[in-house]
Design a protein around this motif. Structure first.
Motif, short mmCIF file in Angstrom:
data_model
loop_
_atom_site.label_atom_id
_atom_site.label_comp_id
_atom_site.label_asym_id
_atom_site.label_seq_id
_atom_site.Cartn_x
_atom_site.Cartn_y
_atom_site.Cartn_z
N ASN A 3 0.84 -1.19 0.00
CA ASN A 3 0.00 0.00 0.00
C ASN A 3 0.88 1.25 0.00
OD1 ASN A 3 -2.28 -1.62 0.17
ND2 ASN A 3 -2.19 -1.68 2.39
N THR A 4 0.38 2.30 -0.59
CA THR A 4 1.12 3.56 -0.60
C THR A 4 0.32 4.63 0.13
OG1 THR A 4 0.15 4.18 -2.73
CG2 THR A 4 2.26 3.03 -2.78
N PHE A 5 1.04 5.50 0.81
CA PHE A 5 0.43 6.59 1.55
C PHE A 5 1.24 7.84 1.30
CE2 PHE A 5 -0.29 2.60 3.74
CZ PHE A 5 -1.67 2.58 3.81
N LYS A 6 0.57 8.96 1.23
CA LYS A 6 1.22 10.22 0.92
C LYS A 6 1.10 11.16 2.12
CE LYS A 6 1.30 13.65 -2.77
NZ LYS A 6 0.71 14.03 -4.05
N PHE A 7 2.21 11.79 2.48
CA PHE A 7 2.21 12.76 3.57
C PHE A 7 2.46 14.14 2.98
CE2 PHE A 7 4.01 8.87 5.61
CZ PHE A 7 2.89 8.56 6.36
N ASN A 43 6.32 9.73 11.43
CA ASN A 43 6.69 8.91 12.59
C ASN A 43 5.44 8.44 13.33
OD1 ASN A 43 8.69 7.87 14.60
ND2 ASN A 43 7.48 9.21 15.91
N LYS A 44 4.47 9.31 13.48
CA LYS A 44 3.23 8.92 14.16
C LYS A 44 2.54 7.78 13.42
CE LYS A 44 -1.12 10.82 15.89
NZ LYS A 44 -1.94 12.03 16.01
N GLN A 45 2.44 7.90 12.11
CA GLN A 45 1.79 6.86 11.32
C GLN A 45 2.60 5.56 11.31
OE1 GLN A 45 -1.30 7.22 10.48
NE2 GLN A 45 -1.21 9.32 11.21
N PHE A 46 3.92 5.66 11.25
CA PHE A 46 4.77 4.46 11.27
C PHE A 46 4.77 3.80 12.65
CE2 PHE A 46 7.47 6.62 7.79
CZ PHE A 46 6.62 6.15 6.80
N THR A 47 4.32 4.53 13.67
CA THR A 47 4.26 3.98 15.02
C THR A 47 2.89 3.42 15.35
OG1 THR A 47 5.94 5.57 15.75
CG2 THR A 47 4.66 4.50 17.46
N ILE A 48 1.81 4.17 15.04
CA ILE A 48 0.47 3.73 15.47
C ILE A 48 -0.51 3.57 14.31
CG2 ILE A 48 0.69 4.70 17.78
CD1 ILE A 48 -1.09 7.04 16.82
N THR A 53 -5.93 2.99 6.28
CA THR A 53 -5.91 4.39 5.83
C THR A 53 -4.56 5.05 6.12
OG1 THR A 53 -6.80 5.10 7.95
CG2 THR A 53 -8.38 4.64 6.18
N ALA A 54 -3.67 4.33 6.73
CA ALA A 54 -2.33 4.80 7.08
C ALA A 54 -1.40 3.59 7.07
CB ALA A 54 -2.34 5.45 8.46
N PRO A 55 -0.09 3.80 7.06
CA PRO A 55 0.83 2.65 7.10
C PRO A 55 0.58 1.78 8.33
CG PRO A 55 2.03 4.69 6.69
CD PRO A 55 0.63 5.07 7.02
N LEU A 56 0.99 0.53 8.26
CA LEU A 56 0.85 -0.38 9.40
C LEU A 56 1.93 -0.03 10.41
CD1 LEU A 56 -0.62 -2.76 10.65
CD2 LEU A 56 0.97 -4.28 9.46
N ILE A 168 10.29 0.07 6.38
CA ILE A 168 9.42 1.11 5.87
C ILE A 168 9.90 1.44 4.47
CG2 ILE A 168 8.72 3.52 6.10
CD1 ILE A 168 9.17 3.18 9.14
N ARG A 169 9.02 1.35 3.52
CA ARG A 169 9.36 1.71 2.15
C ARG A 169 9.09 3.20 1.97
NH1 ARG A 169 6.32 2.47 -2.36
NH2 ARG A 169 7.43 2.34 -4.31
#
Length: 174
Positions: A3-7, A43-48, A53-56, A168-169
């Protein structure tokens, strides 16, 4: 599936007069602030992050190595930490093992003392300020990440392991 997510940092309005100010490098300052803003959100998304709808995030993806006793939501005991360290499969034990938790948990753990009344937390100043050695807990380095969940029922508030193995990709640099 990857999955891809954009910040994004969202739009930033900069007055022309500020850009013309020659006493400071406004563009560099803004770039730094944007990188920090995106980095904190990532960092928040990569943690929680929940993974849909966000990275795992790490705290969502990680298995539970040690669960506190029923009703134990705001405390951590020495035995809990030992059980967590010993719950790690020997196949995953490397020289890069470390703890990760937020400041709330750090405050709790720093107050734990052994039977002789000595704190189990070893601050890095034991090796001298210039050594740049990390704080140690049970002989392992500690990484502070304030996006880790706060102590609560069913929350994974302390991570332990070789955190460099959590991949993390990242497709573009900030």
């Amino acid at each position: 599936a990857l999955n891809t997510f954009k910040f994004s940092s969202k739009t930033i309005a900069i007055p022309l007069e500020l850009l013309q100010d020659s006493s400071i490098d406004v563009v560099a300052l803004i770039q730094q602030r944007v990188r920090e803003r995106i980095g904190r959100h990532a960092n928040k998304q990569f943690t929680i992050g929940v993974g849909t709808t966000a990275p795992l995030g790490l705290s969502v993806a990680a298995g539970a190595g040690k669960t506190g006793t029923t009703g134990q939501t705001l405390t951590v005991t020495y035995d809990d930490l030992v059980d967590l360290v010993d719950s790690l499969d020997p196949a995953y034990q490397t020289d890069a093992l470390k703890f990760m938790f937020g400041q709330t948990v750090r405050r709790t753990i720093r107050k734990i003392k052994d039977t002789a009344g000595r704190p189990i937390w070893t601050p890095s100043y034991d090796a001298g300020m210039a050594a740049k050695t990390p704080d140690l807990l049970l002989g392992y380095p500690v990484e502070i990440n304030n996006h880790m969940p706060v102590p609560a029922a069913n929350a994974k508030t302390i991570a332990f392991g070789d955190l460099s193995k959590y991949m993390i990709r990242d497709a573009m640099q900030i």
